[in-house]
Motif scaffolding. Structure first.
Motif, PDB file in Angstrom:
ATOM      1  N   LEU A 133       0.843  -1.194   0.000  1.00 28.69           N
ATOM      2  CA  LEU A 133       0.000   0.000   0.000  1.00 28.69           C
ATOM      3  C   LEU A 133       0.878   1.244   0.000  1.00 28.69           C
ATOM      4  O   LEU A 133       2.056   1.183   0.342  1.00 28.69           O
ATOM      5  CB  LEU A 133      -0.926  -0.020   1.215  1.00 28.69           C
ATOM      6  N   PHE A 134       0.257   2.334  -0.360  1.00 27.78           N
ATOM      7  CA  PHE A 134       1.022   3.583  -0.478  1.00 27.78           C
ATOM      8  C   PHE A 134       0.577   4.593   0.582  1.00 27.78           C
ATOM      9  O   PHE A 134      -0.601   4.689   0.905  1.00 27.78           O
ATOM     10  CB  PHE A 134       0.824   4.187  -1.878  1.00 27.78           C
ATOM     11  N   ARG A 135       1.557   5.295   1.070  1.00 34.62           N
ATOM     12  CA  ARG A 135       1.297   6.357   2.040  1.00 34.62           C
ATOM     13  C   ARG A 135       2.025   7.637   1.604  1.00 34.62           C
ATOM     14  O   ARG A 135       2.424   8.441   2.430  1.00 34.62           O
ATOM     15  CB  ARG A 135       1.815   5.929   3.436  1.00 34.62           C
ATOM     16  N   GLU A 136       2.114   7.809   0.312  1.00 37.98           N
ATOM     17  CA  GLU A 136       2.947   8.904  -0.183  1.00 37.98           C
ATOM     18  C   GLU A 136       2.371  10.284   0.143  1.00 37.98           C
ATOM     19  O   GLU A 136       3.101  11.264   0.143  1.00 37.98           O
ATOM     20  CB  GLU A 136       3.158   8.745  -1.697  1.00 37.98           C
ATOM     21  N   GLN A 137       1.086  10.356   0.425  1.00 37.22           N
ATOM     22  CA  GLN A 137       0.511  11.676   0.722  1.00 37.22           C
ATOM     23  C   GLN A 137       0.384  11.938   2.214  1.00 37.22           C
ATOM     24  O   GLN A 137      -0.050  13.007   2.612  1.00 37.22           O
ATOM     25  CB  GLN A 137      -0.868  11.795   0.064  1.00 37.22           C
ATOM     26  N   PHE A 155      -7.251  10.310  11.199  1.00 34.37           N
ATOM     27  CA  PHE A 155      -8.077   9.137  10.951  1.00 34.37           C
ATOM     28  C   PHE A 155      -7.553   8.427   9.719  1.00 34.37           C
ATOM     29  O   PHE A 155      -7.528   8.996   8.620  1.00 34.37           O
ATOM     30  CB  PHE A 155      -9.547   9.531  10.755  1.00 34.37           C
ATOM     31  N   LEU A 157      -8.071   6.357   6.864  1.00 31.83           N
ATOM     32  CA  LEU A 157      -9.268   5.926   6.136  1.00 31.83           C
ATOM     33  C   LEU A 157      -9.224   4.435   5.809  1.00 31.83           C
ATOM     34  O   LEU A 157     -10.212   3.719   5.949  1.00 31.83           O
ATOM     35  CB  LEU A 157      -9.376   6.742   4.847  1.00 31.83           C
ATOM     36  N   THR A 158      -8.028   3.994   5.374  1.00 34.33           N
ATOM     37  CA  THR A 158      -7.942   2.598   4.948  1.00 34.33           C
ATOM     38  C   THR A 158      -7.951   1.636   6.131  1.00 34.33           C
ATOM     39  O   THR A 158      -8.341   0.488   6.004  1.00 34.33           O
ATOM     40  CB  THR A 158      -6.678   2.389   4.116  1.00 34.33           C
ATOM     41  N   GLN A 212      -8.401  21.920  13.775  1.00 33.97           N
ATOM     42  CA  GLN A 212      -9.791  22.012  13.323  1.00 33.97           C
ATOM     43  C   GLN A 212     -10.771  22.042  14.495  1.00 33.97           C
ATOM     44  O   GLN A 212     -11.974  22.180  14.304  1.00 33.97           O
ATOM     45  CB  GLN A 212     -10.141  20.832  12.418  1.00 33.97           C
ATOM     46  N   MET A 214     -11.052  19.508  16.715  1.00 36.42           N
ATOM     47  CA  MET A 214     -11.551  18.170  17.032  1.00 36.42           C
ATOM     48  C   MET A 214     -10.715  17.552  18.148  1.00 36.42           C
ATOM     49  O   MET A 214      -9.489  17.729  18.195  1.00 36.42           O
ATOM     50  CB  MET A 214     -11.494  17.261  15.806  1.00 36.42           C
TER      51      MET A 214
ATOM     52  N   HIS B 122     -12.037  12.440   0.787  1.00 38.56           N
ATOM     53  CA  HIS B 122     -11.578  11.247   0.079  1.00 38.56           C
ATOM     54  C   HIS B 122     -12.741  10.685  -0.728  1.00 38.56           C
ATOM     55  O   HIS B 122     -13.905  10.794  -0.322  1.00 38.56           O
ATOM     56  CB  HIS B 122     -11.094  10.180   1.061  1.00 38.56           C
ATOM     57  N   SER B 123     -12.374  10.067  -1.822  1.00 38.46           N
ATOM     58  CA  SER B 123     -13.416   9.424  -2.619  1.00 38.46           C
ATOM     59  C   SER B 123     -14.021   8.266  -1.827  1.00 38.46           C
ATOM     60  O   SER B 123     -13.303   7.506  -1.173  1.00 38.46           O
ATOM     61  CB  SER B 123     -12.821   8.892  -3.922  1.00 38.46           C
ATOM     62  N   PHE B 212      -8.737   0.325  -1.143  1.00 41.03           N
ATOM     63  CA  PHE B 212      -9.017   1.758  -1.136  1.00 41.03           C
ATOM     64  C   PHE B 212      -8.114   2.438  -2.155  1.00 41.03           C
ATOM     65  O   PHE B 212      -6.885   2.230  -2.133  1.00 41.03           O
ATOM     66  CB  PHE B 212      -8.757   2.357   0.246  1.00 41.03           C
ATOM     67  N   ASP B 214      -6.953   5.281  -2.155  1.00 41.62           N
ATOM     68  CA  ASP B 214      -5.903   6.070  -1.505  1.00 41.62           C
ATOM     69  C   ASP B 214      -4.671   5.227  -1.183  1.00 41.62           C
ATOM     70  O   ASP B 214      -3.580   5.766  -1.025  1.00 41.62           O
ATOM     71  CB  ASP B 214      -6.454   6.703  -0.208  1.00 41.62           C
ATOM     72  N   ASP B 215      -4.880   3.913  -1.008  1.00 42.66           N
ATOM     73  CA  ASP B 215      -3.732   3.054  -0.730  1.00 42.66           C
ATOM     74  C   ASP B 215      -2.887   2.803  -1.963  1.00 42.66           C
ATOM     75  O   ASP B 215      -1.800   2.222  -1.879  1.00 42.66           O
ATOM     76  CB  ASP B 215      -4.218   1.701  -0.181  1.00 42.66           C
ATOM     77  N   PHE B 216      -3.409   3.237  -3.119  1.00 41.98           N
ATOM     78  CA  PHE B 216      -2.711   2.945  -4.372  1.00 41.98           C
ATOM     79  C   PHE B 216      -2.472   4.214  -5.174  1.00 41.98           C
ATOM     80  O   PHE B 216      -2.572   4.227  -6.401  1.00 41.98           O
ATOM     81  CB  PHE B 216      -3.502   1.904  -5.184  1.00 41.98           C
ATOM     82  N   GLN B 217      -2.209   5.264  -4.456  1.00 45.34           N
ATOM     83  CA  GLN B 217      -1.759   6.527  -5.053  1.00 45.34           C
ATOM     84  C   GLN B 217      -2.828   7.226  -5.893  1.00 45.34           C
ATOM     85  O   GLN B 217      -2.492   8.087  -6.696  1.00 45.34           O
ATOM     86  CB  GLN B 217      -0.503   6.298  -5.905  1.00 45.34           C
ATOM     87  N   HIS B 219      -5.708   9.585  -5.245  1.00 44.70           N
ATOM     88  CA  HIS B 219      -6.302  10.358  -4.144  1.00 44.70           C
ATOM     89  C   HIS B 219      -7.337  11.323  -4.712  1.00 44.70           C
ATOM     90  O   HIS B 219      -7.046  12.483  -4.978  1.00 44.70           O
ATOM     91  CB  HIS B 219      -5.207  11.112  -3.388  1.00 44.70           C
ATOM     92  N   MET B 284     -18.480   9.711   7.682  1.00 42.15           N
ATOM     93  CA  MET B 284     -17.760  10.699   8.480  1.00 42.15           C
ATOM     94  C   MET B 284     -16.243  10.646   8.314  1.00 42.15           C
ATOM     95  O   MET B 284     -15.600  11.693   8.168  1.00 42.15           O
ATOM     96  CB  MET B 284     -18.139  10.550   9.955  1.00 42.15           C
ATOM     97  N   PRO B 285     -15.616   9.457   8.291  1.00 38.07           N
ATOM     98  CA  PRO B 285     -14.157   9.447   8.109  1.00 38.07           C
ATOM     99  C   PRO B 285     -13.716  10.064   6.795  1.00 38.07           C
ATOM    100  O   PRO B 285     -12.607  10.587   6.697  1.00 38.07           O
ATOM    101  CB  PRO B 285     -13.817   7.955   8.161  1.00 38.07           C
ATOM    102  N   LEU B 286     -14.584  10.010   5.810  1.00 37.97           N
ATOM    103  CA  LEU B 286     -14.231  10.586   4.517  1.00 37.97           C
ATOM    104  C   LEU B 286     -14.187  12.107   4.571  1.00 37.97           C
ATOM    105  O   LEU B 286     -13.604  12.746   3.703  1.00 37.97           O
ATOM    106  CB  LEU B 286     -15.252  10.148   3.456  1.00 37.97           C
ATOM    107  N   LEU B 288     -13.081  13.928   7.252  1.00 33.67           N
ATOM    108  CA  LEU B 288     -12.088  14.506   8.142  1.00 33.67           C
ATOM    109  C   LEU B 288     -10.914  15.070   7.355  1.00 33.67           C
ATOM    110  O   LEU B 288     -10.303  14.371   6.544  1.00 33.67           O
ATOM    111  CB  LEU B 288     -11.602  13.450   9.127  1.00 33.67           C
ATOM    112  N   PRO B 289     -10.633  16.306   7.578  1.00 35.20           N
ATOM    113  CA  PRO B 289      -9.525  16.936   6.869  1.00 35.20           C
ATOM    114  C   PRO B 289      -8.200  16.568   7.532  1.00 35.20           C
ATOM    115  O   PRO B 289      -8.159  15.967   8.594  1.00 35.20           O
ATOM    116  CB  PRO B 289      -9.822  18.416   7.036  1.00 35.20           C
ATOM    117  N   ARG B 301      -3.384  18.158  -4.452  1.00 33.11           N
ATOM    118  CA  ARG B 301      -4.220  16.969  -4.663  1.00 33.11           C
ATOM    119  C   ARG B 301      -5.189  17.184  -5.811  1.00 33.11           C
ATOM    120  O   ARG B 301      -5.441  16.283  -6.625  1.00 33.11           O
ATOM    121  CB  ARG B 301      -5.016  16.642  -3.391  1.00 33.11           C
TER     122      ARG B 301
END
Lengths: 565, 341
Positions: A133-137, A155, A157-158, A212, A214, B122-123, B212, B214-217, B219, B284-286, B288-289, B301
């Motif tokens: 998996l990627f965490r580049e961002q 948080f 997401l994945t 934010q 939170m 996030h999508s 997801f 996002d796990d595969f670049q 975003h 909701m998790p989607l 969160l900034p 992005r």
């Protein structure tokens, strides 16, 4: 209201006002002290928590750095990242099993993983499902390529859970970046750091808020608050602004709290320690109760002192009052003690002088009264309705044939009345009119002789409010005897005149008839009544009128004389 | 979350808030001449039927936050075949909600639209499959049948392109979100919205493997709030008011998620409140900034997304205009003053 009561109430009021003023000042000072202590304690708690939090964070970084700096780890990372040979998988297994996995036993990290420094792909992970998996961002990767960093709670997401991730670069001795070593910190340790302080401060809590607004640590009063609860309070807002930090705020529940807020720029977080004002200020309430209790106690004590002291002030006044009462009862010989030289003594001295002068005046009046009472030729007495004599003078005793007053005072009035009905009638009239004047009655003297008295009496009250009789009597026995004799003489004269053959008349100064004896009828043929108030000279022969008038005039000029013509 | 906060179905109206609203109402009725403040009518075109991900809009409406801004908002649903972009382009709607890639496609086609906030950072698109299919990474997709929709197709194609999986190596099928279809196995991999169909699948007891993007670049932003360019230029205050009220509504539902189900049923009476609550929890998790404020659109992005779509989209990527978004209506990392207690 009595003087002592007034003075005591005055002392009480004065004590209350004084105690209220002193108590208020003491309370305000105490309140400020307690408030300052509370805020200082919150600041200390905040700082201690910050230290612990930073130690935990930097400890995590140090652990990663210690791993990343191992030459073997650097070599393995280089092998894995550049895939220089077919042994990359073997290198990955060695890195995972030898250098990463054992560190998880210390529970500092939940997961350790190696990232490709260019793509951000997870090359090796203690959680093998993450590999690839990627965490580049992710900020921890982007910043971790350059230096050790910690990404505060976010948080994932994945992974569908909050994470806090530390990352450090892995570099060769020549400075070549061959990987980024990262680890998800064990958040249970963070939860321990931010756990409530204990039962003695039930509402105190320390928590973290991100930019934010939170919550990123759990809250005392809200479950699952991390990244699900907004802490949009004025305290947090001022913390983020970084200017004047509020100390009193409304927290996320809407409760009034005291707080210590500190912005942690290195983590982009606000560290908050708050406690409900109700709990924090409870000592102030207790202190206030103590101040009020002490104030009331002191006021009561001073009032008691005042009561005792005013007793010493009021005592001379009370003694003066008692002496004055004795004066009122006629004890003018009473004197006030003069034990000191103060104003009371001066007043007592003046009282004594006044009393002495009154005594002299009273004695003189008494002497005059006794003299008058005894010398007056009228019998005087005071008696009750029952006839008991209170006082008699010597004249009365003498009238009633007593040797002296004392002897008569031993008797009672009813025995003197010759006729009991007279006394009853007299008493009845006296009760009705309060006064009887000129009542004449016959009295039996002590020796049994009957005499006539003129009796004037009225009702009055003695010093005790009892109705008594005061009376004056005159012996009119002689007058009664003369009147009787006169009445007999007159009867005799009237019999002579009425039966005389001579004309007897009485003229006034003008010569008019006032009285004409019955013989007029026989002499002149006129009824006496016909001639009353007519002039007597009209019956005189005109020639004799002049002579008769001259004689009449001469007679008028000599009262009491008798002329024969 | 605090589930005890509201015990009655009055949802988010607490007593103090009710008192405040009452005062506001009375004050408004007491205007000179008895005039009631005239509200500006606003039409919002949603990109789906009423459901939990729009709960922030509902909360803002229900709590009178729009009214406080002088707005009277009407929401318009859209079905899977409805065009939810054109109403905004033609001015029939003032604001719209669209997936970011759909908006970019419209922009590429020349629609004068501007994204003013990213509601979903996030999508929501996720690729789910049964564990026995053994899909653990993108390369495992080769040779598989993938269920897609018009909405999920762009991001799936981008993923495949990103990892060099040729389109011909997979078979795309267009299936409705049906439990029976999923169970049938007619598609081994399903592209779905994480806050919708997977929630139903989880309730049915399915264990899922999820991939997801996002796990595969890849975003992508999810739902974005957009409007017409002329609205941004001519009525920036209106846009700011609407955006801020909307996110104030989202803050409310994040804090009081227990009531989201009931809130949704006010707008969609047929909805299952318990299911909607789960959908919200997936949404909701989607939202969160990162370190920025809610709604913030990260330029890098956005640009990366534009470039990905330009490379792999069905349309001419060169036509996708740079920009196409603005953050001027989003508080940059600051808590709005109106939100402070």
């Amino acid at each position: 209201m009595k003087l002592r009561t007034r003075l005591t109430l005055g002392f009480l009021l004065l004590s209350l006002v004084s105690m209220a003023a002193v108590g208020f000042l003491a309370f305000k000072m105490g309140q400020e002290q307690i408030l300052n202590n509370t805020l200082q304690r919150l600041d200390v708690t905040n700082e201690l928590t910050e230290d612990e939090f930073s130690r935990w964070m930097t400890g995590g970084l140090s652990t990663l750095e210690s791993i990343a700096q191992r030459p073997l780890v650097v070599d393995l990372s280089r092998e894995i990242s550049v895939r220089i040979d077919d042994n990359a998988n073997e290198a990955a297994d060695q890195l995972r099993d030898v250098h990463m996995q054992p560190r998880l036993q210390e529970a500092e990290f939940e997961t350790l993983f190696l990232l490709d420094p260019d793509s951000g792909q997870i090359l090796v992970s203690t959680n093998m499902e993450d590999e690839g998996l990627f965490r580049e961002q992710e900020p921890f990767f982007q910043q971790g390529r350059m230096a050790g960093t910690i990404q505060a709670i976010y948080f994932s997401l994945t992974e569908q859970r909050p994470r806090m991730t530390a990352a450090v670069p892995i570099k060769t001795e020549t400075g070549e970046l061959v990987g980024v070593l990262a680890g998800h910190l064990n958040l249970e340790e963070m939860a321990r750091i931010f756990s409530p302080p204990g039962s003695d401060r039930q509402t105190e809590e320390t928590y973290l808020v991100n930019r934010q607004g939170m919550a990123i640590s759990e809250l005392l009063n809200q479950q699952d608050a991390v990244l699900e609860t907004w802490i949009l309070t004025s305290g947090v807002e001022s913390c983020m602004r970084g200017d004047s930090i509020l100390r009193e705020s409304i927290d996320y529940r809407g409760a009034a709290v005291l707080g210590s807020y500190k912005w942690l720029p290195e983590y982009d977080l606000c560290l908050v320690t708050e406690i409900d004002q109700a709990e924090a200020l409870e000592p102030i309430q207790q202190y206030r109760s103590s101040v009020i209790g002490f104030g009331l106690g002191a006021a009561a004590f001073f009032s008691l002192l005042g009561f005792i002291y005013t007793g010493t002030l009021a005592a001379p006044v009370i003694k003066m009052r008692d002496v004055a009462r004795r004066y009122r009862r006629g004890e003018l010989g009473a004197r006030m003690a003069i034990p000191s030289t103060d104003e009371y003594a001066a007043l007592a001295h003046e009282f004594n002088r006044m009393a002495a002068e009154l005594q002299m005046d009273f004695d003189e009046l008494e002497r005059r009264y006794q003299s008058l009472f005894e010398s007056v030729p009228v019998g005087l007495y005071q008696s009750t309705f029952d006839g008991e004599f209170r006082e008699v003078n010597s004249t009365l005793a003498e009238i009633l044939d007593f040797e002296n007053r004392e002897e008569m005072l031993a008797t009672s009035a009813p025995v003197f009345f010759a006729n009991t009905s007279d006394r009853d009638r007299w008493l009845e009239e006296l009760k009705q009119k309060n006064e009887v004047v000129g009542f004449e009655l016959e009295i039996k003297r002590k020796d049994g002789e009957r005499i006539w008295l003129r009796h004037d009496a009225h009702l009055t009250q003695d010093s005790e409010g009892n109705t008594i009789i005061e009376g004056a009597v005159m012996d009119i026995t002689a007058r009664h005897r003369i009147a009787a004799e006169l009445r007999a003489s007159e009867a005799r004269f009237r019999s002579v005149v009425q039966n005389s053959q001579d004309l007897i008349s009485i003229l006034d100064a003008e010569g008019n008839y006032i009285y004409i004896s019955p013989s007029m009828k026989g002499i002149f043929g006129h009824e006496p009544e016909e001639l009353l108030h007519t002039n007597a000279f009209a019956l005189v022969h005109p020639e004799d009128v002049a002579e008769v008038e001259a004689t009449f005039a001469e007679l008028l000029g000599k009262p009491g004389s008798t002329l024969n013509a | 979350m605090n589930s005890q906060r509201y015990s009655k179905p009055q949802l988010f109206i607490s007593q103090p808030l009710f008192a405040i609203l009452l005062v506001v109402f009375v004050s408004s009725c007491a205007l000179p001449g008895g005039a009631v403040q005239e509200l500006q009518a606003i039409d919002v075109q949603l990109n789906w039927y009423h459901f939990a991900p729009f709960a922030g809009f509902y909360a803002a409406d229900h709590e009178g936050l729009y009214q406080d801004q002088g707005l009277r908002v009407t929401f318009h649903e859209a079905g899977p075949q409805d065009d939810y972009i054109t109403p905004v382009v033609e001015g029939r709607a003032d604001f719209g909600v669209a997936l970011a890639d759909a908006l970019m496609e419209a922009q590429a086609e020349g629609a004068p639209l501007v994204a003013v906030a990213a509601i979903l950072q996030h999508s929501p698109v996720v690729l789910v499959s049964k564990p026995q299919v053994q899909i653990r990474t993108l390369s495992d997709l080769a040779g598989k049948t993938i269920r897609i929709t018009n909405q999920t197709e762009p991001i799936v194609e981008a993923l495949l392109h990103q990892y060099g999986v040729p389109m011909e190596a997979v078979e795309f099928v267009n299936l409705p979100s049906s439990l029976d279809e999923f169970e049938s196995g007619s598609a081994e991999v399903w592209t779905v919205y994480s806050n919708s169909f997977p929630v139903q699948l989880a309730q049915e007891g399915y264990e899922l493997n999820s991939l997801f993007p996002d796990d595969f670049q890849v975003h992508f932003y999810g739902d974005v709030l957009f409007t017409h360019e002329r609205t941004v230029e001519a009525q920036p205050e209106l846009v700011a008011s609407f955006v801020q009220a909307t996110f104030a509504g989202y803050r409310i539902v994040i804090e009081d998620e227990e009531n989201v189900g009931l809130l949704v049923t006010e707008y969609a009476p047929e909805a299952n409140s318990a299911l909607e609550l789960e959908k919200w929890r997936g949404t909701m998790p989607l939202m969160l900034p990162g370190r920025k404020a809610m709604g913030w659109i990260e330029p890098d992005r956005w640009e990366q997304m534009r470039q990905v779509l330009a490379r792999h989209g069905d349309w001419d990527g060169a036509q996708i205009p740079a920009g196409g978004f603005t953050n001027q209506f989003v508080e940059n990392g600051q808590i709005p003053e109106s939100a402070i207690r």
